[in-house]
Scaffold this motif. Structure first.
Motif, PDB file in Angstrom:
ATOM      1  N   ARG A 111       0.824  -1.212   0.000  1.00 22.38           N
ATOM      2  CA  ARG A 111       0.000   0.000   0.000  1.00 22.38           C
ATOM      3  C   ARG A 111       0.851   1.251   0.000  1.00 22.38           C
ATOM      4  NH1 ARG A 111      -5.028   1.944   1.328  1.00 22.38           N
ATOM      5  NH2 ARG A 111      -5.096   3.912   2.462  1.00 22.38           N
ATOM      6  N   TYR A 112       1.926   1.247   0.779  1.00 22.51           N
ATOM      7  CA  TYR A 112       2.774   2.430   0.896  1.00 22.51           C
ATOM      8  C   TYR A 112       4.036   2.325   0.041  1.00 22.51           C
ATOM      9  CZ  TYR A 112      -0.339   3.343   4.785  1.00 22.51           C
ATOM     10  OH  TYR A 112      -1.459   3.560   5.547  1.00 22.51           O
TER      11      TYR A 112
ATOM     12  N   LEU B 289      -6.941   7.868  -4.672  1.00 24.17           N
ATOM     13  CA  LEU B 289      -5.646   8.372  -4.212  1.00 24.17           C
ATOM     14  C   LEU B 289      -4.616   7.252  -4.057  1.00 24.17           C
ATOM     15  CD1 LEU B 289      -7.037  10.850  -1.540  1.00 24.17           C
ATOM     16  CD2 LEU B 289      -5.950  11.488  -3.701  1.00 24.17           C
ATOM     17  N   SER B 290      -5.061   6.077  -3.632  1.00 27.36           N
ATOM     18  CA  SER B 290      -4.123   4.969  -3.415  1.00 27.36           C
ATOM     19  C   SER B 290      -3.871   4.152  -4.668  1.00 27.36           C
ATOM     20  CB  SER B 290      -4.654   4.047  -2.317  1.00 27.36           C
ATOM     21  OG  SER B 290      -5.864   3.416  -2.728  1.00 27.36           O
ATOM     22  N   GLY B 291      -4.716   4.330  -5.702  1.00 32.80           N
ATOM     23  CA  GLY B 291      -4.542   3.589  -6.946  1.00 32.80           C
ATOM     24  C   GLY B 291      -5.281   2.274  -6.992  1.00 32.80           C
ATOM     25  N   THR B 292      -6.132   1.986  -5.991  1.00 32.92           N
ATOM     26  CA  THR B 292      -6.844   0.705  -5.971  1.00 32.92           C
ATOM     27  C   THR B 292      -8.178   0.744  -6.702  1.00 32.92           C
ATOM     28  OG1 THR B 292      -7.851   1.272  -3.835  1.00 32.92           O
ATOM     29  CG2 THR B 292      -5.785   0.032  -3.783  1.00 32.92           C
ATOM     30  N   ASP B 293      -8.648   1.922  -7.064  1.00 35.70           N
ATOM     31  CA  ASP B 293      -9.930   2.014  -7.763  1.00 35.70           C
ATOM     32  C   ASP B 293      -9.809   1.342  -9.134  1.00 35.70           C
ATOM     33  OD1 ASP B 293     -12.124   3.095  -9.454  1.00 35.70           O
ATOM     34  OD2 ASP B 293     -12.539   4.304  -7.680  1.00 35.70           O
ATOM     35  N   PRO B 294     -10.704   0.393  -9.466  1.00 36.18           N
ATOM     36  CA  PRO B 294     -10.615  -0.308 -10.757  1.00 36.18           C
ATOM     37  C   PRO B 294     -10.664   0.625 -11.962  1.00 36.18           C
ATOM     38  CG  PRO B 294     -12.185  -1.400  -9.284  1.00 36.18           C
ATOM     39  CD  PRO B 294     -11.803  -0.112  -8.635  1.00 36.18           C
ATOM     40  N   MET B 295     -11.278   1.806 -11.807  1.00 39.88           N
ATOM     41  CA  MET B 295     -11.374   2.736 -12.934  1.00 39.88           C
ATOM     42  C   MET B 295     -10.014   3.260 -13.377  1.00 39.88           C
ATOM     43  SD  MET B 295     -14.745   4.928 -11.830  1.00 39.88           S
ATOM     44  CE  MET B 295     -14.631   5.997 -13.264  1.00 39.88           C
ATOM     45  N   LEU B 296      -9.008   3.164 -12.490  1.00 41.02           N
ATOM     46  CA  LEU B 296      -7.671   3.636 -12.848  1.00 41.02           C
ATOM     47  C   LEU B 296      -6.899   2.625 -13.677  1.00 41.02           C
ATOM     48  CD1 LEU B 296      -6.633   5.189  -9.417  1.00 41.02           C
ATOM     49  CD2 LEU B 296      -6.996   6.449 -11.537  1.00 41.02           C
ATOM     50  N   ALA B 297      -7.362   1.373 -13.691  1.00 45.51           N
ATOM     51  CA  ALA B 297      -6.621   0.309 -14.370  1.00 45.51           C
ATOM     52  C   ALA B 297      -7.109   0.158 -15.805  1.00 45.51           C
ATOM     53  CB  ALA B 297      -6.793  -1.010 -13.622  1.00 45.51           C
ATOM     54  N   PRO B 298      -6.194   0.152 -16.785  1.00 36.90           N
ATOM     55  CA  PRO B 298      -6.626  -0.062 -18.175  1.00 36.90           C
ATOM     56  C   PRO B 298      -7.179  -1.464 -18.382  1.00 36.90           C
ATOM     57  CG  PRO B 298      -4.223  -0.003 -18.015  1.00 36.90           C
ATOM     58  CD  PRO B 298      -4.749   0.389 -16.677  1.00 36.90           C
ATOM     59  N   PHE B 299      -6.669  -2.448 -17.604  1.00 45.52           N
ATOM     60  CA  PHE B 299      -7.145  -3.824 -17.701  1.00 45.52           C
ATOM     61  C   PHE B 299      -7.438  -4.329 -16.283  1.00 45.52           C
ATOM     62  CE2 PHE B 299      -4.010  -3.145 -21.110  1.00 45.52           C
ATOM     63  CZ  PHE B 299      -4.852  -3.243 -22.202  1.00 45.52           C
TER      64      PHE B 299
ATOM     65  N   ASP C  30      -6.448  -7.632 -11.199  1.00 44.08           N
ATOM     66  CA  ASP C  30      -6.950  -8.515 -10.156  1.00 44.08           C
ATOM     67  C   ASP C  30      -6.165  -9.822 -10.115  1.00 44.08           C
ATOM     68  OD1 ASP C  30      -8.843  -6.670  -9.454  1.00 44.08           O
ATOM     69  OD2 ASP C  30     -10.492  -7.628 -10.548  1.00 44.08           O
ATOM     70  N   PHE C  31      -5.808 -10.309 -11.293  1.00 50.38           N
ATOM     71  CA  PHE C  31      -5.080 -11.585 -11.350  1.00 50.38           C
ATOM     72  C   PHE C  31      -3.641 -11.416 -10.879  1.00 50.38           C
ATOM     73  CE2 PHE C  31      -2.441 -14.657 -13.738  1.00 50.38           C
ATOM     74  CZ  PHE C  31      -3.005 -15.835 -13.263  1.00 50.38           C
ATOM     75  N   THR C  32      -2.986 -10.341 -11.316  1.00 51.94           N
ATOM     76  CA  THR C  32      -1.576 -10.140 -10.969  1.00 51.94           C
ATOM     77  C   THR C  32      -1.389  -9.408  -9.646  1.00 51.94           C
ATOM     78  OG1 THR C  32      -1.490  -8.038 -12.170  1.00 51.94           O
ATOM     79  CG2 THR C  32      -0.959 -10.047 -13.410  1.00 51.94           C
ATOM     80  N   ARG C  33      -2.489  -8.855  -9.117  1.00 51.97           N
ATOM     81  CA  ARG C  33      -2.441  -8.059  -7.890  1.00 51.97           C
ATOM     82  C   ARG C  33      -1.562  -6.814  -8.057  1.00 51.97           C
ATOM     83  NH1 ARG C  33      -3.559 -11.051  -2.349  1.00 51.97           N
ATOM     84  NH2 ARG C  33      -5.299 -12.298  -3.091  1.00 51.97           N
ATOM     85  N   ALA C  34      -1.509  -6.322  -9.269  1.00 58.36           N
ATOM     86  CA  ALA C  34      -0.781  -5.077  -9.525  1.00 58.36           C
ATOM     87  C   ALA C  34      -1.649  -3.901  -9.112  1.00 58.36           C
ATOM     88  CB  ALA C  34      -0.422  -4.987 -11.002  1.00 58.36           C
ATOM     89  N   ARG C  35      -1.015  -2.766  -8.916  1.00 59.00           N
ATOM     90  CA  ARG C  35      -1.752  -1.558  -8.523  1.00 59.00           C
ATOM     91  C   ARG C  35      -1.399  -0.432  -9.463  1.00 59.00           C
ATOM     92  NH1 ARG C  35      -1.691   0.678  -2.454  1.00 59.00           N
ATOM     93  NH2 ARG C  35      -2.847  -1.255  -2.226  1.00 59.00           N
ATOM     94  N   SER C  36      -2.417   0.300  -9.876  1.00 58.81           N
ATOM     95  CA  SER C  36      -2.189   1.464 -10.725  1.00 58.81           C
ATOM     96  C   SER C  36      -1.652   2.611  -9.878  1.00 58.81           C
ATOM     97  CB  SER C  36      -3.502   1.893 -11.388  1.00 58.81           C
ATOM     98  OG  SER C  36      -4.065   0.836 -12.118  1.00 58.81           O
ATOM     99  N   ARG C  37      -1.029   3.577 -10.536  1.00 55.52           N
ATOM    100  CA  ARG C  37      -0.611   4.787  -9.823  1.00 55.52           C
ATOM    101  C   ARG C  37      -1.826   5.537  -9.327  1.00 55.52           C
ATOM    102  NH1 ARG C  37       2.363   8.149 -14.008  1.00 55.52           N
ATOM    103  NH2 ARG C  37       2.295   9.682 -12.316  1.00 55.52           N
ATOM    104  N   GLY C  38      -1.682   6.210  -8.189  1.00 58.17           N
ATOM    105  CA  GLY C  38      -2.795   6.949  -7.607  1.00 58.17           C
ATOM    106  C   GLY C  38      -3.214   8.114  -8.466  1.00 58.17           C
ATOM    107  N   GLY C  39      -4.524   8.367  -8.510  1.00 60.67           N
ATOM    108  CA  GLY C  39      -5.049   9.522  -9.220  1.00 60.67           C
ATOM    109  C   GLY C  39      -5.166  10.720  -8.295  1.00 60.67           C
ATOM    110  N   ASP C  40      -5.614  11.835  -8.835  1.00 56.47           N
ATOM    111  CA  ASP C  40      -5.747  13.069  -8.063  1.00 56.47           C
ATOM    112  C   ASP C  40      -7.225  13.409  -7.845  1.00 56.47           C
ATOM    113  OD1 ASP C  40      -2.997  13.343  -8.004  1.00 56.47           O
ATOM    114  OD2 ASP C  40      -2.930  14.659  -9.757  1.00 56.47           O
TER     115      ASP C  40
ATOM    116  N   GLY D  43      -1.787   9.651  -4.666  1.00 57.02           N
ATOM    117  CA  GLY D  43      -2.261  10.759  -5.478  1.00 57.02           C
ATOM    118  C   GLY D  43      -2.522  11.984  -4.613  1.00 57.02           C
ATOM    119  N   ASP D  44      -2.736  13.113  -5.241  1.00 58.94           N
ATOM    120  CA  ASP D  44      -2.838  14.371  -4.500  1.00 58.94           C
ATOM    121  C   ASP D  44      -4.262  14.913  -4.474  1.00 58.94           C
ATOM    122  OD1 ASP D  44      -0.188  14.760  -3.594  1.00 58.94           O
ATOM    123  OD2 ASP D  44       0.412  15.321  -5.627  1.00 58.94           O
ATOM    124  N   ILE D  45      -4.523  15.745  -3.459  1.00 58.28           N
ATOM    125  CA  ILE D  45      -5.750  16.524  -3.345  1.00 58.28           C
ATOM    126  C   ILE D  45      -5.407  17.947  -3.769  1.00 58.28           C
ATOM    127  CG2 ILE D  45      -7.490  17.415  -1.754  1.00 58.28           C
ATOM    128  CD1 ILE D  45      -7.008  14.866  -0.061  1.00 58.28           C
TER     129      ILE D  45
END
Length: 486
Positions: free
Chosen positions: A47-48, A108-118, A123-133, A53-55
């Motif tokens: 997680r860290y 902000l943490s990058g876990t929202d599925p909308m941030l992931a192109p796939f 979900d399968f690889t447990r990868a995390r997208s970069r956090g959005g703003d 991402g920023d506000i």
């Protein structure tokens, strides 16, 4: 020899399949059990392991991330933390998240599925997208004016754009710096203990999580109910109100702080803030219509979120006539957040239409492209448009000729209502000073800002507390900041 090699190959293949099945069992079937094990720190490290991402306020970030080079690598940082704490909340490696940091944690943490192109691949690889703003609706000039106005005092300010519901300022005082809570060491624990032990409760968001008796500012709601119900038909007509007034079924006499309230018209009673007139009007309107009007403004709504939850403002739904009389002047069990009272002023300013407040303008992907946009929420009509017109006139008279003169702004039309709310056992507590208002610039087609200010100011002389003297200048500074931002 070939047969033995074939048998060995088959056996190795079976071993490989068994290994793959066991790995799948561990990674898929038993994953929740491992994830929930207190000894497993992999999820925290993950997680860290990347910047959050920023506000953003006014186009610039008021948060950041610091590389600590430790296991929990990135730690949250804040720019002007106390100024924006009632908006951002905190993101702590020890104590979790609050306010926007919590409500928008997925972005902000990058876990929202909308941030992931796939998303399925993630979900399968447990990868995390970069956090959005997260881009807020806050006007930095208005926020700063409110914060400066409350300096050294307890209280809160909420400011809205009436036509859209955008929150322009959200300030709570005293405030705190979220930065010391961000880490996971002894310093964060000491900061947490110190803040929670502080009797002034700096981590309490008074603008949205604290309710107060609204006092005479609630007379805006009572006046709207009386005009809508036809109890009052002309602003200048006498109301046949005695001074003092004895609520039905009691021997208690209700008095006024001002002279001239006997048989005063609604116009005079609003300007002088006559308790007797509005208590009697509330009784004449009746509990059913008073409750309906209060709830149309947002009272008794437990579901309001901006996007984090707002404390429920209350208007009692089971009142005898005497209790209704007191409730109609903002006392008894009537309680409101500053945000709720800003909503009341905004509805008057917006022709009787109320748009629910919101704090997030849009969320964006790491590259800056828009992920989701909020936009103005649906409006609801809380009073007749003609009632709103008459209330705007009444509120303007308060600023031009009444108790709200200190809110006047040269070159602008300003309407307001003062309030001094009693509280405590036998009303022994230092009164709260309230002021609700709206302002329209000389070249504006409609009011651009609605404000609610409450000042607790427990250190002040009880006799010096007043909405016009303590709260109105703060509201004026906030409204002026908005009007000057072109």
């Amino acid at each position: 020899m070939t047969r033995h090699i074939r048998h060995a190959g088959v056996f190795c293949a079976l071993l490989l399949v068994a290994l793959l099945l066991n790995a799948a069992r561990v990674q898929v079937v038993q994953a929740p059990a491992y994830d929930g094990n207190p000894a497993n720190r992999r999820s925290e490290i993950f997680r860290y392991g990347q910047p959050r991402g920023d506000i953003l306020v006014g186009g610039r970030p008021v948060t950041g991330s610091k590389d600590t080079r430790e296991h929990l690598r990135y730690e949250r940082t804040y720019v002007e933390g106390p100024l924006y704490a009632p908006v951002t909340g905190f993101a702590s490696q020890l104590y979790g998240t609050t306010l926007l940091e919590k409500a928008e944690d997925g972005i902000l943490s990058g876990t929202d599925p909308m941030l992931a192109p796939f998303p399925l691949w993630n979900d399968f690889t447990r990868a995390r997208s970069r956090g959005g703003d997260v881009v807020t609706t806050i006007d930095p000039a208005a926020q700063r004016a409110a914060y400066k106005g409350l300096a050294g005092r307890k209280g809160a300010v909420a400011a809205l754009e009436p036509s859209t519901g955008r929150i322009l300022a959200l300030v709570s005082a005293p405030s705190y710096d979220p930065q010391p809570l961000s880490g996971n060491g002894a310093a964060a624990a000491r900061a947490w203990t110190r803040l929670n032990a502080d009797r002034d409760r700096p981590m309490l968001n008074r603008a949205v999580r604290q309710t107060y008796p609204p006092g005479s500012t609630f007379k805006v709601v009572t006046a709207a109910a009386a005009l809508d119900a036809g109890v009052v038909r002309a602003l200048g007509a006498p109301t046949d109100s005695p001074d003092p007034y004895t609520p039905p079924g009691t021997r208690t006499r209700l008095t006024n702080a001002s002279r001239g309230c006997r048989d005063a018209s609604l116009r005079e009673a609003f300007t002088l803030s006559c308790n007797t007139v509005f208590a009697k009007l509330g009784v004449e309107v009746g509990a059913t219509d008073m409750t309906a009007t209060a709830q149309a403004f947002g009272f008794n709504d437990p579901a309001l979120r901006i996007p984090f939850p707002v404390a429920r403002s209350t208007f009692d739904t089971s009142l005898d006539p005497a209790q209704l009389a007191l409730s109609s002047i903002g006392q008894y069990n009537t309680r409101a957040t500053p945000l709720q009272m800003a909503m009341v002023a905004a509805a008057v300013a917006n022709g009787g239409q109320l748009r629910e407040p919101y704090l997030v303008e849009r969320t964006t992907r790491p590259g800056g492209s828009t992920l989701a946009a909020a936009g103005s929420r649906a409006a609801r009509q809380v009073m007749y448009p003609s009632t709103a017109v008459r209330l705007r006139a009444l509120m303007r008279e308060v600023v031009e000729d009444g108790t709200g003169r200190r809110a006047a702004i040269r070159g602008a039309r300003v309407g307001g209502k003062t309030g001094t709310a009693q509280h405590g056992l036998g009303n022994s507590g230092t009164p709260y000073a309230w002021f609700v208002s709206w302002a329209q610039g000389d070249g504006d087609l409609a009011p651009r800002v609605a404000v609610a200010v409450v000042v607790e100011d427990a250190e002040a002389d009880r006799g010096d507390i007043s909405g016009g003297g303590d709260a109105a200048p703060i509201a004026r500074a906030v409204m002026k900041a908005v009007l000057e931002a072109r």
